[in-house]
Design a protein around this motif. Structure first.
Motif, mmCIF file in Angstrom:
data_model
loop_
_atom_site.group_PDB
_atom_site.id
_atom_site.type_symbol
_atom_site.label_atom_id
_atom_site.label_comp_id
_atom_site.label_asym_id
_atom_site.label_seq_id
_atom_site.Cartn_x
_atom_site.Cartn_y
_atom_site.Cartn_z
ATOM 1 N N LEU A 99 0.850 -1.217 -0.079
ATOM 2 C CA LEU A 99 -0.206 -0.100 0.173
ATOM 3 C C LEU A 99 0.784 1.410 0.045
ATOM 4 O O LEU A 99 0.241 2.440 -0.097
ATOM 5 N N LEU A 165 -3.067 -5.272 -6.178
ATOM 6 C CA LEU A 165 -2.667 -3.761 -6.187
ATOM 7 C C LEU A 165 -1.329 -3.566 -6.836
ATOM 8 O O LEU A 165 -1.117 -2.671 -7.493
ATOM 9 N N ASP A 171 -7.046 -0.172 -6.716
ATOM 10 C CA ASP A 171 -6.254 0.776 -5.773
ATOM 11 C C ASP A 171 -6.659 0.466 -4.368
ATOM 12 O O ASP A 171 -7.315 -0.382 -4.137
ATOM 13 N N PRO A 172 -5.657 1.125 -3.411
ATOM 14 C CA PRO A 172 -5.870 0.787 -1.906
ATOM 15 C C PRO A 172 -7.041 0.888 -1.441
ATOM 16 O O PRO A 172 -7.647 -0.217 -0.605
ATOM 17 N N ALA A 175 -9.109 -2.476 -2.506
ATOM 18 C CA ALA A 175 -8.540 -3.516 -1.891
ATOM 19 C C ALA A 175 -9.057 -3.723 -0.405
ATOM 20 O O ALA A 175 -9.392 -4.722 -0.094
#
Length: 198
Positions: A99, A165, A171-172, A175
């Motif tokens: 991340l 990812l 995208d974070p 996720a």
């Protein structure tokens, strides 16, 4: 008087170079010569510390594992004593997922190592041991009689989210939303994660 050389520092420097090469150029670019160039040392020096590419890869994976463990330990310590199992699992998985810049670079190396071991199963023994330990730990935190199977699925989801990812598929935010939804299914009936902890 000759300068003293710290073998562990030198090995770590070479492993860091290996990780940069793998993260920037892909696993196929990892060779003793390329790693030596990235580390600013001779190929002979690399061979002095690592006789084979397998040894280099295993050491680099160990560095990645140590960094991930440090991130997990720091994140769990911030939770205080006896956090709820769902929050503990979320915190651990979030600390492992790629991340930020450091975890993305580490994640690329780990993914490259997975691909490497797909055709060299003998090199995968450290990963198999880690997988078994993490699955057992997750199972101890999950409710219900099917905790072992649920833990295996949660670990597979964590790995899949990492791949998505790294590949830019998620995208974070997406996720983490998927992780929260899955944990919600596993802990049905237990309180959710407050938004302040997300």
């Amino acid at each position: 008087m000759p300068k003293k050389v710290d073998p562990l520092e030198r090995r770590t420097r070479i492993a860091d170079a290996l990780m940069r090469v793998a993260a920037d150029q892909g696993l196929e670019a990892v060779s003793l010569r390329h790693v030596a160039a990235a580390a600013g040392v001779s190929a002979g020096m690399v061979q002095h510390y690592f006789r084979t590419k397998d040894e280099m890869m295993a050491f680099a994976l160990g560095v990645v594992r140590d960094r991930a463990q440090a991130r997990v330990s720091a994140a769990v310590a911030r939770l205080g004593d006896a956090p709820p199992p769902r929050l503990l699992l979320r915190t651990i998985i979030t600390a492992v997922l790629p991340l930020d810049d450091e975890s993305i670079a580490d994640g690329r190396v780990a993914l490259a190592f997975l691909a490497y071991t797909a055709v060299r199963p003998a090199a995968a023994s450290p990963l198999r041991e880690d997988t078994a330990q993490m699955t057992a730990f997750f199972a101890g935190l999950l409710p219900g009689p099917g905790a072992a199977e649920a833990a295996a699925g949660l670990l597979a989801m964590m790995e899949g989210l990492g791949v998505y990812l790294l590949g830019g598929h998620y995208d974070p935010q997406r996720a983490l939303a998927a992780l929260d939804a899955h944990l919600g299914l596993l802990f049905a009936g237990s309180p959710g994660i407050p938004s302040s902890e997300r």
